[in-house]
Enzyme design. Sequence first.
Site, PDB file in Angstrom:
ATOM      1  CE  LYS A 281      46.970-108.319 -60.301  1.00  0.00           C
ATOM      2  NZ  LYS A 281      48.206-107.733 -60.840  1.00  0.00           N
ATOM      3  NE  ARG A 355      54.651-101.826 -54.300  1.00  0.00           N
ATOM      4  CZ  ARG A 355      55.094-101.434 -55.489  1.00  0.00           C
ATOM      5  NH1 ARG A 355      55.539-100.199 -55.637  1.00  0.00           N
ATOM      6  NH2 ARG A 355      55.095-102.255 -56.511  1.00  0.00           N
TER       7      ARG A 355
END
Length: 503
Positions: A281, A355
């Site tokens: 990130k 996920r």
Amino acid sequence: MEFPVQTANPAKVETACLVVPVFKDGDLLPAAAKLDDASERLIGQLIERGDFTAGLGNVQLIPFAPGLNAERLMLVGLGERDKCNEGNFRKALDAAFDALAGLPVGDAAVAMIDVPVPNRDSQWKARMTAEASLRAVYRFTEFKSEPTPAAKLERVTLLVSESDDAEHAKEGARIGAAVGEGINYTRTLGNLPGNVCTPRYLAEQAEQLGKASEGKLEVDILDEAALEELGARTLLSVGRGSEEPSRLIVMRYQGASDPDEAPHVLIGKGITFDTGGISLKPGAEMDEMKFDMCGAASVFGTVKAALAIQPRINLVAVVAAAENMPDGRATKPGDIIKTLKGLTVEVLNTDAEGRLVLCDALTYSERFEPASVIDIATLTGAAIIALGHHATGLLSNDDDLALDILEAGETAWDRAWHLPLWEEYQQQLESNFADLANIGGRPAGTITAACFLSRFADKFPWAHLDIAGTAWQSGKQKGATGRPVGLLTQYLLDREADAQVEK
């Protein structure tokens, strides 16, 4: 905090501060009218002279109130009468309790049950009052060498004008206190830094909840060896680059008279810090990625609330906990992982890791033969683009379940918005090399993330709550919000009510 209920004349109530709601227009509410009479029209004169304007959330403290037994009188504005709804009622409560929390008072009495909120009864208003008081006194000072002084407020008396409302108000306060404590517990877990709140720390929290429950909560912790033997390789793949070992945390509450009654399952994403892994990130605001476990935190808070309320249902809470770090062992873009369900996943972006831990937790939940499954996750930034910071994103493979969650959100005033889960979106997850990819491109990112999860939720009614926009706030008031504990607790209470009707 204590929440006694009284039906006494408010002018005779002995308290450090008496909180009175006032509309901008029309007659004074019953409690305010009695106080006005007892104080030689003090409230009416303040309004007539313009010394107090009852705009929504306006608060005025009157340090001395003649004719009253209360040491102080606090007026809180409700705005225009015809605009009074759940949201405005809660805004008035928050304004009043924020002011109370800053005063040197240990007790207060509030007359908010008088406020007419369309389609909401005294139990609901009492619940909202208790929740608001607990949210207001919350302080996170664990790491301050000179912490902000704690709020002194410890007792809030709920005044009701009608004696018939007293029992309803007591029940509402009981539920509100439990939910408020659950919300604050969730906030604390979310606010803890990543070097403290690790997967092992969350496992310890579950064990502490189990010990404190006096046998009402059974806790199982699956360590990495157990996860490897189980075949939960996607969960393990997320934590491979971290020194902190991953955990699958399972908490079981048996509240139904039939221990074999199908449970409701809550699954929380517990990424205790998310660097993005190899798909690193940007550095700006990366500190806020300690909040990436707020789905797990909300499950813990809901379990805490359920233990206090003790609904007559069976509940299973599952937390998939890992830390996503870049390292020589970390999963790389292009790697293919076999899930617990047996499907293979091409990892195109290691920052789509939530996920990956949830899909194994969903498959694990099949063994409970659940009545419903809800996963809660700070899953996609796209949810913030779509819904901002007001509504939680909701996607489901069962329309009845989705409607139940929407209704619970409206009751708790912790609202969600239903997004589509159409088959057409599934094609965005196609992979040339595996059964599916873990991302589907920029378009409809929240939906394709849910599409991914839906592949692992084909055995039960399932819903996904994307709380990326609602789990915490940034800026000067940075911190976890405790959402959606209110929604989840209400959902469980509604299922209890449904079960009792069926019996």
